[in-house]
Scaffold this motif. Structure first.
Motif, PDB file in Angstrom:
ATOM      1  N   GLN A 286       0.820  -1.215   0.000  1.00 49.09           N
ATOM      2  CA  GLN A 286       0.000   0.000   0.000  1.00 49.09           C
ATOM      3  C   GLN A 286       0.854   1.266   0.000  1.00 49.09           C
ATOM      4  O   GLN A 286       1.783   1.410   0.807  1.00 49.09           O
ATOM      5  N   ASP A 287       0.531   2.158  -0.941  1.00 53.08           N
ATOM      6  CA  ASP A 287       1.154   3.486  -1.059  1.00 53.08           C
ATOM      7  C   ASP A 287       2.639   3.443  -1.429  1.00 53.08           C
ATOM      8  O   ASP A 287       3.298   4.488  -1.443  1.00 53.08           O
ATOM      9  N   SER A 288       3.182   2.269  -1.718  1.00 51.19           N
ATOM     10  CA  SER A 288       4.596   2.160  -2.095  1.00 51.19           C
ATOM     11  C   SER A 288       4.757   2.418  -3.580  1.00 51.19           C
ATOM     12  O   SER A 288       3.998   1.888  -4.398  1.00 51.19           O
ATOM     13  N   ARG A 289       5.755   3.229  -3.926  1.00 50.01           N
ATOM     14  CA  ARG A 289       5.964   3.591  -5.327  1.00 50.01           C
ATOM     15  C   ARG A 289       7.224   2.972  -5.925  1.00 50.01           C
ATOM     16  O   ARG A 289       7.309   2.825  -7.142  1.00 50.01           O
ATOM     17  N   ALA A 290       8.198   2.638  -5.097  1.00 49.71           N
ATOM     18  CA  ALA A 290       9.460   2.088  -5.606  1.00 49.71           C
ATOM     19  C   ALA A 290      10.117   1.214  -4.549  1.00 49.71           C
ATOM     20  O   ALA A 290       9.943   1.429  -3.350  1.00 49.71           O
ATOM     21  N   VAL A 291      10.858   0.216  -5.031  1.00 46.78           N
ATOM     22  CA  VAL A 291      11.631  -0.655  -4.147  1.00 46.78           C
ATOM     23  C   VAL A 291      13.018  -0.829  -4.750  1.00 46.78           C
ATOM     24  O   VAL A 291      13.211  -0.677  -5.964  1.00 46.78           O
ATOM     25  N   SER A 292      13.977  -1.145  -3.915  1.00 51.93           N
ATOM     26  CA  SER A 292      15.350  -1.337  -4.383  1.00 51.93           C
ATOM     27  C   SER A 292      15.817  -2.734  -4.006  1.00 51.93           C
ATOM     28  O   SER A 292      15.714  -3.134  -2.830  1.00 51.93           O
ATOM     29  N   PRO A 293      16.302  -3.520  -4.976  1.00 52.42           N
ATOM     30  CA  PRO A 293      16.681  -4.909  -4.682  1.00 52.42           C
ATOM     31  C   PRO A 293      18.018  -4.986  -3.963  1.00 52.42           C
ATOM     32  O   PRO A 293      18.901  -4.173  -4.158  1.00 52.42           O
ATOM     33  N   GLU A 294      18.151  -6.020  -3.136  1.00 55.92           N
ATOM     34  CA  GLU A 294      19.417  -6.278  -2.458  1.00 55.92           C
ATOM     35  C   GLU A 294      20.043  -7.563  -2.987  1.00 55.92           C
ATOM     36  O   GLU A 294      20.973  -8.085  -2.415  1.00 55.92           O
TER      37      GLU A 294
END
Length: 296
Positions: A286-294
């Motif tokens: 919810q409400d998340s626009r971007a993620v960064s992979p590890e």
């Protein structure tokens, strides 16, 4: 607002462009779309968006199909290719022209800044100059409830202006093609990346103009690189690693905030997917626009 009802069988889709192999960002979106469909006991269909021929790369469509197969993201029905619908697009454009809803535009990108002002709306049709086809918009507010991003409302004229349905090089524009194709495939739920959220009001406007039902929408966050740019072919995102599909699936489930149990870290991808279907909870995004992979 969405016209989808709970009584309709769920039909979702994944619609990649054959401009190169699938990268991690595309597979991430495909997985979210797949899980949403399967968790609803719905159909998940595949469409190859191959209209932008200057950008298509030979062999990419087959590569995409192979990658999805390796990751056990199996689709229903036959694969659909946009390029097979050219006659349908032209037929609808002719109807829009008869109803004075579109017009030719000779403006070039170099001469345009900001929102299109409708400069060519009242000009005589060009004789020898190449032209695009734009649809007339108005001041109505287009609003919809995105399942992750909340209420979205745009004023078409103020925020987008008259937008292109067919380019000067005769390529059908994405905004128009996706609306027609979703209608033809009876898509009633669209799961795609946050980067396409801004396109949705234009597509809903076209759906309303053409008398098509509006599907439900869920725009999931996009994967970004270390510099904060969306993973894409334009930023030279590399092809997803198909040698260890279970590891990639596990990492993607973590990026989707699904918190897969550690004991499944080395499980076959089929077992991982079965777990993910049973436990799929998109509200965690919810409400998340971007993620960064590890992970790579």
């Amino acid at each position: 607002m969405s016209c989808q009802t709970n009584k309709q069988p769920y039909i979702g889709r994944f619609a990649p462009s054959p401009t190169g192999p699938l990268h991690l960002g595309s597979l991430y979106t495909a997985l979210a779309s797949f899980l949403q469909a399967r968790s609803r006991q719905g159909k998940w269909v595949l469409r190859i968006d191959d209209l932008d021929t200057p950008r298509n790369i030979k062999g990419s469509a087959d590569s995409i199909l192979k990658t999805l197969d390796v990751f056990n993201l199996h689709w229903d029905d036959n694969v659909v290719y946009q390029s097979h619908h050219l006659d349908v697009y032209d037929e609808i454009l002719n109807e829009l022209a008869k109803n004075n809803l579109i017009y030719p535009c000779t403006c070039s990108r170099k001469t345009l800044t900001g929102i299109y002002s409708g400069l060519c709306r009242n000009k005589n049709p060009p004789h020898n100059s190449p032209y695009s086809l734009r649809i007339k918009t108005d001041d109505r507010i287009i609003s919809f409830q995105d399942e992750l991003q909340g209420l979205i409302a745009h004023n078409l004229t103020g925020q987008h202006g008259d937008f292109i349905l067919k380019r000067k090089d005769h390529v059908i524009a994405y905004q128009f093609a996706v609306v027609v194709d979703d209608y033809l495939q009876q898509i009633n739920h669209v799961v795609r990346g946050f980067d396409l959220l801004d396109s949705t009001p234009r597509q809903i406007y076209l759906q309303q103009t053409l008398g098509f039902a509006t599907p439900g929408y869920m725009h999931v966050p996009v994967i970004i690189d270390e510099q904060g740019y969306k993973l894409s072919k334009q930023t030279r995102a590399t092809a997803v690693d198909i040698k260890t599909p279970h590891q990639v699936i596990f990492g993607l489930l973590e990026l989707l905030q699904q918190n897969p149990p550690r004991e499944l870290q080395n499980a076959p991808s089929t077992e991982l997917l079965n777990w993910a279907i049973d436990h799929w909870n998109p509200t965690l995004l919810q409400d998340s626009r971007a993620v960064s992979p590890e992970f790579k």
